[in-house]
Each structure stands twice: as C-alpha cells, then as structure tokens.
Scaffold this motif. Structure first.
Motif, PDB file in Angstrom:
ATOM      1  N   ASP A   1       0.853  -1.186   0.000  1.00  0.00           N
ATOM      2  CA  ASP A   1       0.000   0.000   0.000  1.00  0.00           C
ATOM      3  C   ASP A   1       0.884   1.230   0.000  1.00  0.00           C
ATOM      4  O   ASP A   1       1.745   1.391   0.869  1.00  0.00           O
ATOM      5  N   ALA A   2       0.661   2.138  -0.975  1.00  0.00           N
ATOM      6  CA  ALA A   2       1.481   3.343  -1.083  1.00  0.00           C
ATOM      7  C   ALA A   2       1.369   4.206   0.170  1.00  0.00           C
ATOM      8  O   ALA A   2       2.319   4.902   0.542  1.00  0.00           O
ATOM      9  N   ASP A   3       0.206   4.166   0.818  1.00  0.00           N
ATOM     10  CA  ASP A   3       0.003   4.947   2.043  1.00  0.00           C
ATOM     11  C   ASP A   3       0.476   4.206   3.289  1.00  0.00           C
ATOM     12  O   ASP A   3       0.365   4.727   4.403  1.00  0.00           O
ATOM     13  N   HIS A   4       0.950   2.982   3.092  1.00  0.00           N
ATOM     14  CA  HIS A   4       1.436   2.164   4.211  1.00  0.00           C
ATOM     15  C   HIS A   4       0.372   2.017   5.292  1.00  0.00           C
ATOM     16  O   HIS A   4       0.654   2.115   6.501  1.00  0.00           O
ATOM     17  N   ALA A   5      -0.856   1.814   4.825  1.00  0.00           N
ATOM     18  CA  ALA A   5      -1.980   1.700   5.749  1.00  0.00           C
ATOM     19  C   ALA A   5      -2.048   0.315   6.379  1.00  0.00           C
ATOM     20  O   ALA A   5      -1.450  -0.648   5.891  1.00  0.00           O
ATOM     21  N   ARG A   6      -2.808   0.218   7.463  1.00  0.00           N
ATOM     22  CA  ARG A   6      -2.969  -1.070   8.125  1.00  0.00           C
ATOM     23  C   ARG A   6      -4.013  -1.905   7.387  1.00  0.00           C
ATOM     24  O   ARG A   6      -5.084  -1.430   7.046  1.00  0.00           O
ATOM     25  N   HIS A   7      -3.685  -3.173   7.125  1.00  0.00           N
ATOM     26  CA  HIS A   7      -4.569  -4.070   6.384  1.00  0.00           C
ATOM     27  C   HIS A   7      -4.834  -5.337   7.190  1.00  0.00           C
ATOM     28  O   HIS A   7      -4.001  -5.780   7.961  1.00  0.00           O
ATOM     29  N   THR A   8      -5.997  -5.910   6.961  1.00  0.00           N
ATOM     30  CA  THR A   8      -6.356  -7.199   7.542  1.00  0.00           C
ATOM     31  C   THR A   8      -6.595  -8.186   6.410  1.00  0.00           C
ATOM     32  O   THR A   8      -7.324  -7.878   5.458  1.00  0.00           O
ATOM     33  N   SER A   9      -5.981  -9.346   6.486  1.00  0.00           N
ATOM     34  CA  SER A   9      -6.140 -10.342   5.421  1.00  0.00           C
ATOM     35  C   SER A   9      -6.345 -11.720   6.041  1.00  0.00           C
ATOM     36  O   SER A   9      -6.020 -11.961   7.202  1.00  0.00           O
ATOM     37  N   PHE A  10      -6.903 -12.625   5.211  1.00  0.00           N
ATOM     38  CA  PHE A  10      -7.291 -13.941   5.707  1.00  0.00           C
ATOM     39  C   PHE A  10      -6.786 -15.048   4.775  1.00  0.00           C
ATOM     40  O   PHE A  10      -6.733 -14.875   3.555  1.00  0.00           O
ATOM     41  N   VAL A  11      -6.439 -16.175   5.385  1.00  0.00           N
ATOM     42  CA  VAL A  11      -5.998 -17.356   4.638  1.00  0.00           C
ATOM     43  C   VAL A  11      -6.658 -18.583   5.257  1.00  0.00           C
ATOM     44  O   VAL A  11      -6.736 -18.714   6.486  1.00  0.00           O
ATOM     45  N   LEU A  12      -7.128 -19.477   4.392  1.00  0.00           N
ATOM     46  CA  LEU A  12      -7.738 -20.718   4.850  1.00  0.00           C
ATOM     47  C   LEU A  12      -6.718 -21.846   4.787  1.00  0.00           C
ATOM     48  O   LEU A  12      -6.072 -22.047   3.761  1.00  0.00           O
ATOM     49  N   VAL A  13      -6.581 -22.580   5.879  1.00  0.00           N
ATOM     50  CA  VAL A  13      -5.681 -23.739   5.948  1.00  0.00           C
ATOM     51  C   VAL A  13      -6.525 -24.992   6.152  1.00  0.00           C
ATOM     52  O   VAL A  13      -7.409 -25.024   7.010  1.00  0.00           O
ATOM     53  N   GLU A  14      -6.255 -26.002   5.338  1.00  0.00           N
ATOM     54  CA  GLU A  14      -6.966 -27.279   5.440  1.00  0.00           C
ATOM     55  C   GLU A  14      -5.942 -28.395   5.575  1.00  0.00           C
ATOM     56  O   GLU A  14      -4.977 -28.450   4.819  1.00  0.00           O
ATOM     57  N   VAL A  15      -6.148 -29.279   6.538  1.00  0.00           N
ATOM     58  CA  VAL A  15      -5.222 -30.389   6.771  1.00  0.00           C
ATOM     59  C   VAL A  15      -6.007 -31.697   6.808  1.00  0.00           C
ATOM     60  O   VAL A  15      -6.994 -31.811   7.539  1.00  0.00           O
ATOM     61  N   ILE A  16      -5.582 -32.655   5.994  1.00  0.00           N
ATOM     62  CA  ILE A  16      -6.209 -33.970   5.993  1.00  0.00           C
ATOM     63  C   ILE A  16      -5.114 -35.036   6.078  1.00  0.00           C
ATOM     64  O   ILE A  16      -3.972 -34.795   5.683  1.00  0.00           O
ATOM     65  N   PRO A  17      -5.440 -36.213   6.601  1.00  0.00           N
ATOM     66  CA  PRO A  17      -4.442 -37.297   6.637  1.00  0.00           C
ATOM     67  C   PRO A  17      -4.257 -37.901   5.252  1.00  0.00           C
ATOM     68  O   PRO A  17      -5.197 -37.936   4.450  1.00  0.00           O
ATOM     69  N   GLU A  18      -3.051 -38.354   4.967  1.00  0.00           N
ATOM     70  CA  GLU A  18      -2.805 -39.071   3.715  1.00  0.00           C
ATOM     71  C   GLU A  18      -3.123 -40.545   3.932  1.00  0.00           C
ATOM     72  O   GLU A  18      -2.572 -41.184   4.826  1.00  0.00           O
ATOM     73  N   PHE A  19      -4.016 -41.068   3.121  1.00  0.00           N
ATOM     74  CA  PHE A  19      -4.341 -42.486   3.190  1.00  0.00           C
ATOM     75  C   PHE A  19      -3.569 -43.189   2.076  1.00  0.00           C
ATOM     76  O   PHE A  19      -3.739 -42.871   0.902  1.00  0.00           O
ATOM     77  N   SER A  20      -2.705 -44.120   2.452  1.00  0.00           N
ATOM     78  CA  SER A  20      -1.795 -44.748   1.487  1.00  0.00           C
ATOM     79  C   SER A  20      -2.527 -45.480   0.377  1.00  0.00           C
ATOM     80  O   SER A  20      -2.123 -45.452  -0.770  1.00  0.00           O
ATOM     81  N   ALA A  21      -3.613 -46.165   0.716  1.00  0.00           N
ATOM     82  CA  ALA A  21      -4.364 -46.897  -0.314  1.00  0.00           C
ATOM     83  C   ALA A  21      -5.858 -46.839  -0.006  1.00  0.00           C
ATOM     84  O   ALA A  21      -6.468 -47.827   0.379  1.00  0.00           O
ATOM     85  N   PRO A  22      -6.452 -45.659  -0.147  1.00  0.00           N
ATOM     86  CA  PRO A  22      -7.876 -45.529   0.162  1.00  0.00           C
ATOM     87  C   PRO A  22      -8.725 -46.437  -0.729  1.00  0.00           C
ATOM     88  O   PRO A  22      -8.458 -46.564  -1.926  1.00  0.00           O
ATOM     89  N   GLU A  23      -9.706 -47.084  -0.132  1.00  0.00           N
ATOM     90  CA  GLU A  23     -10.582 -47.955  -0.902  1.00  0.00           C
ATOM     91  C   GLU A  23     -11.663 -47.119  -1.580  1.00  0.00           C
ATOM     92  O   GLU A  23     -12.839 -47.191  -1.249  1.00  0.00           O
ATOM     93  N   ILE A  24     -11.231 -46.317  -2.513  1.00  0.00           N
ATOM     94  CA  ILE A  24     -12.132 -45.443  -3.245  1.00  0.00           C
ATOM     95  C   ILE A  24     -12.068 -45.799  -4.722  1.00  0.00           C
ATOM     96  O   ILE A  24     -10.996 -45.835  -5.327  1.00  0.00           O
ATOM     97  N   GLU A  25     -13.213 -46.073  -5.297  1.00  0.00           N
ATOM     98  CA  GLU A  25     -13.277 -46.397  -6.727  1.00  0.00           C
ATOM     99  C   GLU A  25     -13.530 -45.124  -7.518  1.00  0.00           C
ATOM    100  O   GLU A  25     -14.511 -44.421  -7.284  1.00  0.00           O
ATOM    101  N   LEU A  26     -12.629 -44.840  -8.428  1.00  0.00           N
ATOM    102  CA  LEU A  26     -12.770 -43.654  -9.269  1.00  0.00           C
ATOM    103  C   LEU A  26     -13.195 -44.083 -10.669  1.00  0.00           C
ATOM    104  O   LEU A  26     -12.469 -44.799 -11.353  1.00  0.00           O
ATOM    105  N   LYS A  27     -14.373 -43.646 -11.070  1.00  0.00           N
ATOM    106  CA  LYS A  27     -14.855 -43.971 -12.409  1.00  0.00           C
ATOM    107  C   LYS A  27     -14.333 -42.933 -13.402  1.00  0.00           C
ATOM    108  O   LYS A  27     -14.399 -41.731 -13.134  1.00  0.00           O
ATOM    109  N   PRO A  28     -13.796 -43.374 -14.529  1.00  0.00           N
ATOM    110  CA  PRO A  28     -13.241 -42.442 -15.515  1.00  0.00           C
ATOM    111  C   PRO A  28     -14.225 -41.356 -15.933  1.00  0.00           C
ATOM    112  O   PRO A  28     -13.840 -40.202 -16.147  1.00  0.00           O
TER     113      PRO A  28
END
Length: 282
Positions: A140-167
C-alpha cells in the motif's frame, strides 16, 4: 496394540523354526511383515499422550488458500507456507510441495504440501481453519494497516484408500507449470488438474517434470479427500477428522497474527496468546 503384539509373537515363533528358510520366498514375506509390524508397534508404543486420534500417526496433506485481502492475503499465504515448512523440517518431517499457484504481484494464491513422518497429521491437524493477519501493508502506497485472511486445510494421507474412481466422473486437464509472476517454468504441459465431477472437488499437482507422476500424485490427493468425505457423512466424523469448514473471511478465524500497532499471536480456540510473533512465524 495387543493384536499387533500377538501377531509379532506368532511371526517370531515361525522365524525361529528349523525349517523356516526352506521356502525362501515365503520366509522373506514373513520377515517383511514382522519388520513392518514391529515398526508400527514401536510407533504406537511411543505415541505422545496428546495424539489419540485414529489418524494422528499418518502423513499430512496441508493446503493453503488465500482469502479476503487480495495481494496482501496472497503474501500472507506465502508467509504461512514458509512457517509450516520450517516447523515441519525442525520436527524432522520431510516436506514435498505438490502444488503452488503463485500470485500475480506477490505471494501465492494457493499451495498444497505433503508432510511425511510419524504423527505428522497429529501435529498439524489443529491448523485447520482461517488465519487472520493485521499489519502495515508493504503493498500500500500509504502504508496503511490491512487485515487479510488465509484458509488452511489439513487432511491425513491415506496410502491406499478404498475409493473407486470412475473415468466418467473425472475431468483431467493438463497445463504448464508456472512460477512467480505467472511465468511458465516448463515448456510442456506436465502439470495436472483433476476435478471429481460428482463432488466438484478439484486437486492439482505440478511438482514433478513427468505428467504421469503428477497425475498419480493428484489422484492420491483426490482419493484421500474422497475417503475423508466418506468418513465425514456424519457430523461427528466431520469434527473428528477435519473440523468445520469456514470461509476465509472476518469472524471465522481460529488464530490472529497482529504485527501492528502491537505484536500478538492469539489462538481464539484456546485463548492462548503471545507477543513473540517472530518465534511463531519463523
């Protein structure tokens, strides 16, 4: 743990038999099973007291998405990415950047990393939610105070999930990997984006030079997300595995990081706060 201990005793009994090595192929499989189970048993035995979740011992897939705040939010997203990578490495985890979408001026629009190591998900699962930053904006050219937001999502990695993916349920797109400022870093379309049409879940990967490797990684992330979705059909599972999903905007933050007019990091869930912002972010 009792069932694992019992199986280890059974395998150990087999391995001590006089005819154990007569069938080398079978013997090698038994030894491999024993070693894998022993490693699993030791990990469970040394599990920290605060890691009681069913999936705490798994690897973690952490995604960061910039929200309200434009370029400022994208810079905040890159700061969080750096913070998580540094924390993971200090803990001895291996970190792999699976996907990174750079901002036009600065920072990142989104990123996905894989954190590998014992209890990685246990360490990072509490980061699920919206993270709020308050500071004097360097954009900001005026060096004003800003508020910003970020979303964080965390999930476990499943090595071999039993999920069938249809093409027919998958929309697979390829594109050229891009770096800061939108510049392409690959001459070929090696990056892969996959959309699961029934759920509208979209994942992408551009960490490898090979389109095939990127596709395999993207499918792994998609399967983990779909497996998680399957587990969360009930509200109880939603809170247990992932936590509630929020918009990256005001009022939904789980933690605030204030760099001006004073310095403070406050976790709104526990009430814990500290003025040592440098230690948290670095």
């Amino acid at each position: 743990m009792n069932s694992i201990r019992q199986r280890l005793d059974e395998l150990q009994s087999q391995m001590s038999g006089p005819d154990f090595w007569k069938n080398k192929e079978r013997a090698q499989k038994v030894v491999q099973e024993y070693n894998d189970l022993k490693a699993q048993y030791e990990a469970l035995k040394n599990r920290p007291e605060f890691f009681k979740g069913e999936y705490d011992d798994k690897n973690a897939i952490l995604s960061i998405t910039s929200g309200a705040g434009g370029t400022e939010a994208q810079d905040w997203a890159s700061m969080l990415l750096r913070m998580y990578i540094r924390f993971a490495q200090k803990r001895g985890f291996l970190v792999e950047i699976l996907d990174q979408n750079h901002g036009t001026e600065a920072g990142i629009k989104s990123a996905t990393i894989l954190i590998k190591g014992s209890f990685a998900f246990g360490w990072f699962k509490s980061e699920n939610g919206v993270h709020r930053l308050v500071r004097l904006s360097p954009f900001d050219a005026d060096h004003a105070r800003h508020t910003s937001f970020v979303l964080v999502e965390v999930i476990p990695e499943f090595s071999a999930p039993e999920i069938e993916l249809k093409p027919e349920d998958l929309k697979i797109e390829t594109f050229r990997s891009s770096g800061p400022g939108g510049q392409y870093v690959q001459k070929t379309e090696s990056a892969v984006r996959i959309t699961h049409l029934p759920t509208k879940i979209t994942v992408s990967c551009q960490s490898e030079r090979s389109q095939l490797q990127n596709k395999e990684t993207a499918l792994m992330i998609l399967k983990s997300k779909l497996f998680q979705l399957k587990l969360k059909e009930k509200e109880k599972e939603i809170k247990k595995v992932r936590g509630e999903v929020y918009d990256a905007s005001w009022g939904n933050q789980i933690r605030s990081y204030v760099l001006h007019p004073y310095k403070m990091v406050k976790d709104h869930r526990t009430g814990y706060e500290t003025s040592d912002t440098e230690a948290i972010l670095n």
